[in-house]
Design an enzyme around this catalytic site. Sequence first.
Site, short mmCIF file in Angstrom:
data_model
loop_
_atom_site.label_atom_id
_atom_site.label_comp_id
_atom_site.label_asym_id
_atom_site.label_seq_id
_atom_site.Cartn_x
_atom_site.Cartn_y
_atom_site.Cartn_z
N CYS B 105 1.22 13.67 -41.15
CA CYS B 105 1.07 12.46 -41.97
C CYS B 105 1.08 11.30 -40.99
CB CYS B 105 2.21 12.31 -42.98
SG CYS B 105 2.25 10.69 -43.78
N CYS B 108 3.04 7.78 -42.50
CA CYS B 108 4.52 7.71 -42.60
C CYS B 108 5.06 9.02 -42.06
CB CYS B 108 4.99 7.36 -44.01
SG CYS B 108 4.09 8.04 -45.40
N SER B 109 5.50 9.93 -42.88
CA SER B 109 5.83 11.28 -42.40
C SER B 109 5.93 12.21 -43.60
CB SER B 109 7.15 11.30 -41.62
OG SER B 109 7.03 10.61 -40.40
N CYS B 110 4.97 12.10 -44.52
CA CYS B 110 4.99 12.92 -45.73
C CYS B 110 5.05 14.40 -45.36
CB CYS B 110 3.75 12.64 -46.56
SG CYS B 110 3.70 10.95 -47.19
#
Lengths: 194, 199
Positions: B105, B108-110
């Site tokens: 991701c 963001c850091s999904c």
Amino acid sequence: MDGIHDMGGSHDFPASLTERDEKVFHAEWEARAFVLSNTFTGAGCANVDQFRHAIERLDPEVYIGDGYFGRWLGSVELMITDANGQVAPGRYTEHRAARELVAPPLFAVDDIVKTKNYNPPGHTRLPGYVRNRTGRVELLHGGWVYPDTHAHHEGENPEHVYSVRFDGNELWGADAEPSASVTVDLFESYLELA
Amino acid sequence: MTHEHEHEHEHDPRAIRTEALERLLVDQGLITSAAIDTIIERYETDVGPLNGARVVAKAWTDPEYRARLLADGTTAIAELGIGGPQGEKMVVVENTPAVHNVIVCTLCSCYPWPVLGLPPAWYKDPAYRSRVVREPRKVLSEFGLTLDDNTEVRVWDSSAEIRYLVLPERPASTTGADERTLAELVTRDAMIGVARIDA
């Protein structure tokens, strides 16, 4: 918005990746900040798109320096500051983002589409590295709340979402690695037929 | 790597800020400190890559389940009682000798919490987020995974609410192994796509 968070393809972070095992949380405050942030959005004080956009609005040095859970903490603090210190639960009660759409999808699997040269100052989920690029529709995902308006109190305006595959050469030019592609999940507004 | 781990002493300003936020949300009646402890314990013990490993092991041993999983990941994963936040819609992509999938991701850091738990530090690191879309083969080689030039690499950037799980290749040496034994072989990294499973 164009900012530090939009990292795809950036040359600013050249470090090698070294694998390591680790705990879920490195410090007690990380775990508590994680739960408190989920509590804030879970209670409907803000929606997830506002939460993500508040992360993006953090100072770039804070974004990097405070780390992942520090950013979550900073996002909630920023939203509370925006509301003059007020915490107002119940404003957003529907946490699922999928929506049934009456309108049929504009694009079909295997359509060749081009992303718009779209650079809004507010929240968007169109990464910079896939703007104004041509790809092929891979999957259709149905309707989803549109983050670009939902992050700004401008309504859900759900749209069809598509997985669009971009060839490495289209994204990075002739020096791209061979037979590599990136598939990105994109809202219909970001796309037009090529 | 980032500077995430440099300030872990008790006077970390982020710890003090977190205490202030906790007081505020507890005062507002949104949560209790005991409930926070309970949720933390659940994420530290119950929610993790073991759920994803069960999905993969079942797909390896049950061809009909594998077909359902690849056709509709969300429903097939729910068959095993797995679901929740950050798993609203799941897509499972299959690694083969011809195609290698890897998940990121960039914005963001999904990450698919219900099947993999919370993401490891490297997944959230700016180096991974920025580099794996531009030079996936080089990044994978740093994880110790060197792909054949003929293997196509597909990077999936989870930029909306759809979350991805990689179905790794089953090691040839595991013929005849039962589901429980197989689940123990399946690693988090293989389900993100930065590793193969050796057995």
